[in-house]
Write a protein that holds these residues in place. Structure first.
Motif, PDB file in Angstrom:
ATOM      1  N   GLY A 264      26.405 -39.616  -8.848  1.00  0.00           N
ATOM      2  CA  GLY A 264      26.528 -40.968  -8.357  1.00  0.00           C
ATOM      3  C   GLY A 264      26.329 -40.953  -6.859  1.00  0.00           C
ATOM      4  O   GLY A 264      26.056 -39.925  -6.254  1.00  0.00           O
ATOM      5  N   ASP A 265      26.476 -42.073  -6.265  1.00  0.00           N
ATOM      6  CA  ASP A 265      26.314 -42.222  -4.828  1.00  0.00           C
ATOM      7  C   ASP A 265      27.465 -43.074  -4.338  1.00  0.00           C
ATOM      8  O   ASP A 265      27.634 -44.209  -4.795  1.00  0.00           O
ATOM      9  CB  ASP A 265      24.964 -42.880  -4.553  1.00  0.00           C
ATOM     10  N   GLY A 266      28.271 -42.530  -3.435  1.00  0.00           N
ATOM     11  CA  GLY A 266      29.448 -43.251  -2.949  1.00  0.00           C
ATOM     12  C   GLY A 266      29.112 -44.606  -2.359  1.00  0.00           C
ATOM     13  O   GLY A 266      29.850 -45.571  -2.539  1.00  0.00           O
ATOM     14  N   GLY A 267      27.979 -44.711  -1.662  1.00  0.00           N
ATOM     15  CA  GLY A 267      27.584 -45.989  -1.074  1.00  0.00           C
ATOM     16  C   GLY A 267      27.231 -47.020  -2.126  1.00  0.00           C
ATOM     17  O   GLY A 267      27.652 -48.179  -2.050  1.00  0.00           O
TER      18      GLY A 267
ATOM     19  N   CYS B  42      33.596 -51.197   8.285  1.00  0.00           N
ATOM     20  CA  CYS B  42      32.901 -50.414   7.258  1.00  0.00           C
ATOM     21  C   CYS B  42      33.896 -49.592   6.447  1.00  0.00           C
ATOM     22  O   CYS B  42      35.026 -49.353   6.874  1.00  0.00           O
ATOM     23  CB  CYS B  42      31.840 -49.497   7.879  1.00  0.00           C
ATOM     24  N   LEU B  43      33.452 -49.211   5.267  1.00  0.00           N
ATOM     25  CA  LEU B  43      34.156 -48.263   4.398  1.00  0.00           C
ATOM     26  C   LEU B  43      33.297 -47.012   4.354  1.00  0.00           C
ATOM     27  O   LEU B  43      32.067 -47.097   4.399  1.00  0.00           O
ATOM     28  CB  LEU B  43      34.305 -48.834   2.987  1.00  0.00           C
ATOM     29  N   LEU B  44      33.927 -45.839   4.258  1.00  0.00           N
ATOM     30  CA  LEU B  44      33.178 -44.588   4.304  1.00  0.00           C
ATOM     31  C   LEU B  44      33.528 -43.660   3.152  1.00  0.00           C
ATOM     32  O   LEU B  44      34.699 -43.530   2.777  1.00  0.00           O
ATOM     33  CB  LEU B  44      33.477 -43.839   5.610  1.00  0.00           C
ATOM     34  N   THR B  45      32.503 -43.024   2.624  1.00  0.00           N
ATOM     35  CA  THR B  45      32.650 -41.877   1.745  1.00  0.00           C
ATOM     36  C   THR B  45      31.722 -40.810   2.310  1.00  0.00           C
ATOM     37  O   THR B  45      30.917 -41.083   3.198  1.00  0.00           O
ATOM     38  CB  THR B  45      32.294 -42.194   0.279  1.00  0.00           C
ATOM     39  N   ALA B  46      31.831 -39.595   1.802  1.00  0.00           N
ATOM     40  CA  ALA B  46      30.994 -38.505   2.306  1.00  0.00           C
ATOM     41  C   ALA B  46      30.664 -37.563   1.166  1.00  0.00           C
ATOM     42  O   ALA B  46      31.492 -37.324   0.289  1.00  0.00           O
ATOM     43  CB  ALA B  46      31.710 -37.761   3.419  1.00  0.00           C
ATOM     44  N   GLY B  47      29.459 -37.024   1.194  1.00  0.00           N
ATOM     45  CA  GLY B  47      29.011 -36.101   0.161  1.00  0.00           C
ATOM     46  C   GLY B  47      28.830 -34.698   0.700  1.00  0.00           C
ATOM     47  O   GLY B  47      28.204 -34.506   1.740  1.00  0.00           O
ATOM     48  N   THR B  48      29.392 -33.708  -0.010  1.00  0.00           N
ATOM     49  CA  THR B  48      29.227 -32.318   0.402  1.00  0.00           C
ATOM     50  C   THR B  48      27.828 -31.826   0.055  1.00  0.00           C
ATOM     51  O   THR B  48      27.150 -32.383  -0.797  1.00  0.00           O
ATOM     52  CB  THR B  48      30.254 -31.389  -0.286  1.00  0.00           C
TER      53      THR B  48
ATOM     54  N   SER C 154      23.090 -44.821   3.978  1.00  0.00           N
ATOM     55  CA  SER C 154      23.346 -43.385   3.934  1.00  0.00           C
ATOM     56  C   SER C 154      22.889 -42.770   5.250  1.00  0.00           C
ATOM     57  O   SER C 154      21.754 -42.986   5.675  1.00  0.00           O
ATOM     58  CB  SER C 154      22.589 -42.742   2.772  1.00  0.00           C
ATOM     59  N   ILE C 155      23.787 -42.039   5.894  1.00  0.00           N
ATOM     60  CA  ILE C 155      23.447 -41.347   7.144  1.00  0.00           C
ATOM     61  C   ILE C 155      23.431 -39.855   6.838  1.00  0.00           C
ATOM     62  O   ILE C 155      24.473 -39.241   6.654  1.00  0.00           O
ATOM     63  CB  ILE C 155      24.455 -41.674   8.260  1.00  0.00           C
ATOM     64  N   ARG C 156      22.236 -39.297   6.760  1.00  0.00           N
ATOM     65  CA  ARG C 156      22.077 -37.868   6.478  1.00  0.00           C
ATOM     66  C   ARG C 156      22.235 -37.092   7.785  1.00  0.00           C
ATOM     67  O   ARG C 156      21.459 -37.291   8.719  1.00  0.00           O
ATOM     68  CB  ARG C 156      20.730 -37.591   5.851  1.00  0.00           C
ATOM     69  N   LEU C 157      23.227 -36.235   7.825  1.00  0.00           N
ATOM     70  CA  LEU C 157      23.547 -35.521   9.060  1.00  0.00           C
ATOM     71  C   LEU C 157      22.417 -34.605   9.505  1.00  0.00           C
ATOM     72  O   LEU C 157      22.210 -34.413  10.701  1.00  0.00           O
ATOM     73  CB  LEU C 157      24.851 -34.753   8.884  1.00  0.00           C
TER      74      LEU C 157
ATOM     75  N   ARG D  61      29.173 -29.120   9.090  1.00  0.00           N
ATOM     76  CA  ARG D  61      28.709 -27.872   8.484  1.00  0.00           C
ATOM     77  C   ARG D  61      28.679 -27.953   6.954  1.00  0.00           C
ATOM     78  O   ARG D  61      27.792 -27.394   6.316  1.00  0.00           O
ATOM     79  CB  ARG D  61      29.631 -26.747   8.932  1.00  0.00           C
ATOM     80  N   TYR D  62      29.645 -28.640   6.358  1.00  0.00           N
ATOM     81  CA  TYR D  62      29.794 -28.621   4.903  1.00  0.00           C
ATOM     82  C   TYR D  62      29.406 -29.928   4.202  1.00  0.00           C
ATOM     83  O   TYR D  62      29.225 -29.931   2.992  1.00  0.00           O
ATOM     84  CB  TYR D  62      31.242 -28.273   4.529  1.00  0.00           C
ATOM     85  N   TYR D  63      29.287 -31.005   4.949  1.00  0.00           N
ATOM     86  CA  TYR D  63      28.926 -32.295   4.344  1.00  0.00           C
ATOM     87  C   TYR D  63      27.496 -32.648   4.726  1.00  0.00           C
ATOM     88  O   TYR D  63      27.058 -32.404   5.836  1.00  0.00           O
ATOM     89  CB  TYR D  63      29.892 -33.402   4.794  1.00  0.00           C
ATOM     90  N   LYS D  64      26.785 -33.264   3.784  1.00  0.00           N
ATOM     91  CA  LYS D  64      25.387 -33.616   4.037  1.00  0.00           C
ATOM     92  C   LYS D  64      25.227 -35.038   4.562  1.00  0.00           C
ATOM     93  O   LYS D  64      24.254 -35.341   5.230  1.00  0.00           O
ATOM     94  CB  LYS D  64      24.540 -33.429   2.779  1.00  0.00           C
ATOM     95  N   SER D  65      26.186 -35.924   4.227  1.00  0.00           N
ATOM     96  CA  SER D  65      25.965 -37.327   4.607  1.00  0.00           C
ATOM     97  C   SER D  65      27.252 -38.129   4.676  1.00  0.00           C
ATOM     98  O   SER D  65      28.257 -37.780   4.056  1.00  0.00           O
ATOM     99  CB  SER D  65      25.031 -37.999   3.587  1.00  0.00           C
ATOM    100  N   PHE D  66      27.165 -39.187   5.449  1.00  0.00           N
ATOM    101  CA  PHE D  66      28.145 -40.269   5.409  1.00  0.00           C
ATOM    102  C   PHE D  66      27.535 -41.359   4.543  1.00  0.00           C
ATOM    103  O   PHE D  66      26.367 -41.718   4.723  1.00  0.00           O
ATOM    104  CB  PHE D  66      28.378 -40.880   6.798  1.00  0.00           C
ATOM    105  N   ASN D  67      28.292 -41.902   3.614  1.00  0.00           N
ATOM    106  CA  ASN D  67      27.884 -43.089   2.874  1.00  0.00           C
ATOM    107  C   ASN D  67      28.685 -44.239   3.474  1.00  0.00           C
ATOM    108  O   ASN D  67      29.907 -44.283   3.342  1.00  0.00           O
ATOM    109  CB  ASN D  67      28.199 -42.936   1.386  1.00  0.00           C
ATOM    110  N   VAL D  68      27.986 -45.115   4.167  1.00  0.00           N
ATOM    111  CA  VAL D  68      28.635 -46.207   4.901  1.00  0.00           C
ATOM    112  C   VAL D  68      28.417 -47.500   4.134  1.00  0.00           C
ATOM    113  O   VAL D  68      27.310 -47.765   3.669  1.00  0.00           O
ATOM    114  CB  VAL D  68      28.030 -46.347   6.317  1.00  0.00           C
ATOM    115  N   ASN D  69      29.451 -48.295   4.014  1.00  0.00           N
ATOM    116  CA  ASN D  69      29.314 -49.642   3.459  1.00  0.00           C
ATOM    117  C   ASN D  69      29.793 -50.621   4.518  1.00  0.00           C
ATOM    118  O   ASN D  69      30.964 -50.619   4.903  1.00  0.00           O
ATOM    119  CB  ASN D  69      30.118 -49.803   2.165  1.00  0.00           C
TER     120      ASN D  69
END
Length: 195
Positions: A12-15, A53-59, A28-31, A151-159
């Motif tokens: 799934g996608d948190g955003g 905004c609300l935030l989730t993040a994907g490893t 989606s903000i890819r680091l 280092r460990y997360y690939k992205s911020f999912n911003v709403n």
């Protein structure tokens, strides 16, 4: 999500999931694509703490073997961001694993006894001593420094809150998983051939 036909899908996608629940606009903000991580922090820190905004993040999906035991992180997994703080020169993010267990084991984890100052413990984690003494009470909630996060997360999912926009348009539609059967398929083929 149940809204899109059920829970029986992988990933799934948190955003997108947050959008389905709230209507807040996903980004989606890819680091790895950001040249200035400090600017990303500043933008999200201000917006998040203002309630914009609300935030989730994907490893990342390449954390290596036994990453849950070694790091306390699941690879390719979405985490909720609960807080973002700046304290004593550190930029810290509080995250929660939706599994309700498996928490970060690195710097500023609850098992880290060298980086937490008394001020930080009292302001950010009043139950630090209890968590330190009883690691089995892991509830999936943890703190992580932004440098480790990158280092460990690939992205911020911003709403983003739709109230930030000057105007809006709403479309209503429906989604269905209902299969109408072979007669429906045959009718679609015949209709396509006659056109």
């Amino acid at each position: 999500l149940k809204v899109h036909g059920g829970y029986s899908y992988d990933g799934g996608d948190g955003g997108q999931d947050t959008y389905s629940l709230t209507g807040w606009i996903p980004e989606s903000i890819r680091l790895s694509e950001e040249k200035n991580a400090d600017a990303v922090w500043s933008k999200l820190y201000g917006a998040f703490n203002s309630g914009d905004c609300l935030l989730t993040a994907g490893t990342r999906s390449n954390l290596g073997a036994n990453c849950e035991e070694r790091l306390g992180l699941a690879q390719g997994h979405c985490y909720a961001i609960i807080q973002m703080v700046e304290i004593e020169g550190y930029r810290l993010i509080q995250l929660r694993n939706p599994w309700g267990h498996v928490s970060w084991k690195g710097r500023f984890s609850y098992q880290d006894q060298s980086n937490w100052s008394m001020k930080m413990r009292s302001q950010l984690c009043p139950d630090y001593t209890q968590r330190l003494q009883n690691p089995s009470s892991d509830d999936g909630l943890f703190w992580m420094e932004f440098t480790e996060f990158k280092r460990y997360y690939k992205s911020f999912n911003v709403n983003w809150s739709p109230e930030l926009l000057n105007s809006s348009v709403t479309y209503h539609d429906c989604y269905t998983n209902m299969y109408l059967g072979s007669m429906s398929d045959l009718r679609n083929i015949v209709t396509s051939l006659s056109d």
